[in-house]
Write an enzyme that holds these catalytic residues in place. Sequence first.
Site: not given
Ligand code: NAD
Length: 432
Positions: A110, A122, A237
Amino acid sequence: MTKSNHQTTANPPSSEAHKSLSMYEAVLARFNQAAEIYNLPTDIADILRVPQKQVKVNLPVMMDNGKVQVFEGYRIIHSTYLGPSKGGIRYGLDVNDDEVKALAAWMTYKCAVAGLPLGGAKGGITCDPRSMSVGELERLTRQYTLAMVDVFGPNLDIPAPDMNTGKREMAWIVDEYSKLKRESTPGVVTGKPVTLGGSKGRESATGRGVMIHTLEAMKKIGIDRKKSTAAVQGFGNVGSFAAKMLHSKNITVVAISDYTGAYYNEKGIDLDRALQHQKAHKNTLEGFTGGDKISNEELLTLEVDVLVPAALQNQISAEIAHKIKAKLIVEGANGPTEVEADEILHDKGIIVVPDILANSGGVTVSYFEWVQNKQGFYWQEDEVNNRHDTYMQQAFEQVWYNSKQYKTNLRLGAYITAFKKLEKALRYRGNY
Ligand code: NAD
């Protein structure tokens, strides 16, 4: 290292073999496919197939009931060839070393794809954050920081938020690390609150990046965004900001979901109302009345232009892939598509903007945060957003170009984009 041995020996596993792949095996499957297409030299492939460093710790924490509970924590540094390693920390019951290893490797690719001078890492802690008090989470985060005090560092390894962690946890890490080092060290993590040296625009950056990649892909494949619809899985997020950003570009978000359920409204979900509902209901959409309740599978297979999986890994299996009707998938989450689904989606003509490109907006603004911490000078939000958009558009163009040049899909095009930079860096660095 020598320039001989240009053939990589690894063959991509057959789709039968993909069925029960662990997350790291899934990384390797794509790595091997891309390495073969690009003809990645064997020595470079061997170096990149394994992480540079893996740290596992056990963390005793005094719980509110007066009993000590021991948690497993991980930090895996996949590479530091382009710069200090960068990558989030996630909390969850399923967190394990295979998952963290996969996520660390993706961070390497990435950062390289986004053109950042950073390697990949990570971290994670196996715990159930929803069942823990704020005090327990703080003690756990401080214990983890103490255990990692020689691993983390602004010029070594810089964590950030991931699933179930956010600016609150980052603030605890800055505080604990600064106390241990006896000096103010805001640059040890990114994704901090702005008052503690965080960057404006960081919180929304991953969702903003998803929006930019959606628009770039729409231009390439000829979707008129003003008439288009999107479904977003996950409303944390990444998902909530992605939904808001798509909406701001006149894309109608007809479905959203979180772990409690999914909601559909053909006229478009009122996203501000969904956010208010979430705030008032322990951070969930449970009981949201702004749409009809549908199943997770129904959300993934809706007749929409764009599908944004922004929740968890392994959501789009081969079975789901056969049923997907979206024209474009933009992977907000890491690893949402299983290996065997790639070919099915490709054969159906569905364009997939892969995670290592689609969600790289977060690490890009994390990089900006780290730069601002080093400068001690902070940028306005517009400057952050404009720079972010330029980085993302350039990354998209490079991946698109490489996918065309190597006659492959965007996912493997993204790996190839990263290989080109990592190969150069490793050759310049030389050998023992
Ligand atoms: P988060 O914890 O803020 O949000 C996760 C969301 O997914 C929540 O709304 C949760 O309720 C939902 N969720 C969990 N299980 C679920 C299911 N079975 N069905 C539907 N929804 C479900 O996490 P985030 O930071 O938004 O991260 C989400 C993804 O994005 C992850 O894979 C993370 O690795 C990736 N990511 C995050 C960032 C970042 O800046 N936060 C950056 C790159 C990638």
